[in-house]
Write a protein that holds these residues in place. Structure first.
Motif, mmCIF file in Angstrom:
data_model
loop_
_atom_site.group_PDB
_atom_site.id
_atom_site.type_symbol
_atom_site.label_atom_id
_atom_site.label_comp_id
_atom_site.label_asym_id
_atom_site.label_seq_id
_atom_site.Cartn_x
_atom_site.Cartn_y
_atom_site.Cartn_z
ATOM 1 N N LYS A 9 33.177 -17.975 162.053
ATOM 2 C CA LYS A 9 32.222 -18.624 161.153
ATOM 3 C C LYS A 9 31.015 -19.141 161.919
ATOM 4 N N LYS A 10 31.253 -19.659 163.124
ATOM 5 C CA LYS A 10 30.150 -20.164 163.942
ATOM 6 C C LYS A 10 29.197 -19.043 164.314
ATOM 7 N N THR A 11 29.747 -17.902 164.729
ATOM 8 C CA THR A 11 28.918 -16.753 165.093
ATOM 9 C C THR A 11 28.131 -16.248 163.901
ATOM 10 N N ARG A 13 27.096 -17.982 161.366
ATOM 11 C CA ARG A 13 25.992 -18.918 161.103
ATOM 12 C C ARG A 13 24.828 -18.663 162.054
ATOM 13 N N SER A 106 24.846 -17.878 172.950
ATOM 14 C CA SER A 106 26.155 -18.147 172.343
ATOM 15 C C SER A 106 26.759 -16.906 171.703
#
Length: 293
Positions: A9-11, A13, A106
């Motif tokens: 989910k972070k990636t 976003r 990231s």
């Protein structure tokens, strides 16, 4: 299973953030390209816009989602470009890419191609930005001449008159007469200097010098027109001097890739030192000549 399900989910976003950023910058560059009259600069801006759209499409393939342009960012940078010039805004956008750079870093683990895309984007955009040739930047030297001369000369004049006259209306009147006369003199001198140097754009050089000088005069005299206390007006005038120096130094440092700190402190020190000396001269003149207005 689609590629998007493999991302955390972070990636996801981060990918969507980059996708929106590229799309927004595509819109900004396209808008500027349509506003620029010079065909060479317009062509460069269209090429940058095309590259940004290409990057947005790459991210869209990974996210499999459509995003909308960041309208606030679009209107903010578009307005700033119209006021300060597109070269300043574009270089400001490039200098403010720290957040995007961290986002690229990231992604490298989960999206290996992110590193190459980031490197390509930086290299291509810097090459294209170096090709830009905005007219107002050609006359930064003339603007600096008018601005610095007005700051040094008028800050000293107003500081000296402040104690000698101790009347804001008389100080403002004297400052305006001195400032307007100096504006015409400075613009004329710049024209003759540029003309004798064989500059075909001597008129434009003198105009930029005169406009910068008159702009500075107006804002420095304004406190004396609005206030009754000459001491408060003097204090605000000196603050205005610092703000003008800070703004213009920052503008030139971004637009022409020059160091900010040293140039700002040097110009501020000179202007304030002249003001302080002139203030003392005003005290001495008033005391020894015995003039009381």
């Amino acid at each position: 299973m689609s590629d998007t399900t493999a991302y955390s989910k972070k990636t996801m976003r981060v990918l969507l953030y980059l996708q929106q950023g590229e799309l927004t910058e595509h819109q900004i560059y396209s808008f500027l390209a349509s506003r620029v009259k010079d065909e060479q600069n317009s062509s460069v801006l269209r090429r940058i816009a095309g590259e940004e759209l290409g990057h947005a499409k790459i991210w869209q393939k990974l996210t499999e989602k459509e995003v909308k342009t960041n309208r606030i960012k679009f209107w903010f940078y578009s307005l700033m470009a119209l006021i300060l010039g597109y070269t300043f805004v574009l270089k400001k956008m490039e200098k403010g890419e720290d957040k995007a750079t961290k986002a690229y870093r990231s992604l490298i683990t989960e999206v290996p191609q992110a590193k190459q895309i980031s490197e390509d984007e930086d290299r291509h955009e810097q090459q294209l930005l170096a090709m830009l040739d905005e007219e107002r930047l050609q006359y930064v030297g003339s603007m600096v001449l008018g601005l610095s001369d007005a700051l040094v000369e008028l800050s000293g004049t107003l500081a000296g008159l402040t104690f000698a006259l101790q009347n804001t209306r008389l100080i403002a009147l004297s400052g305006l007469i001195t400032g307007i006369s100096a504006t015409l003199s400075m613009a004329s001198s710049e024209y003759l200097s540029a003309k004798n140097s064989g500059d075909k754009n001597a008129v434009k050089s003198s105009m930029y010098t005169g406009i910068a000088y008159l702009f500075t005069v107006t804002f420095m005299v304004l406190p004396y027109l609005l206030l009754e206390s000459y001491a408060v007006a003097l204090g605000i005038m000196l603050v205005v001097v610092i703000i003008i120096i800070m703004f213009f130094t920052y503008y030139t440092s971004v637009a022409k890739d020059l160091p900010f700190g040293k140039r700002f402190f040097e110009m501020a020190l000179i202007s304030l030192s002249v003001a302080a000396i002139s203030f003392v001269i005003g005290i001495l003149v008033k005391r020894f000549l015995g003039i009381d207005i």
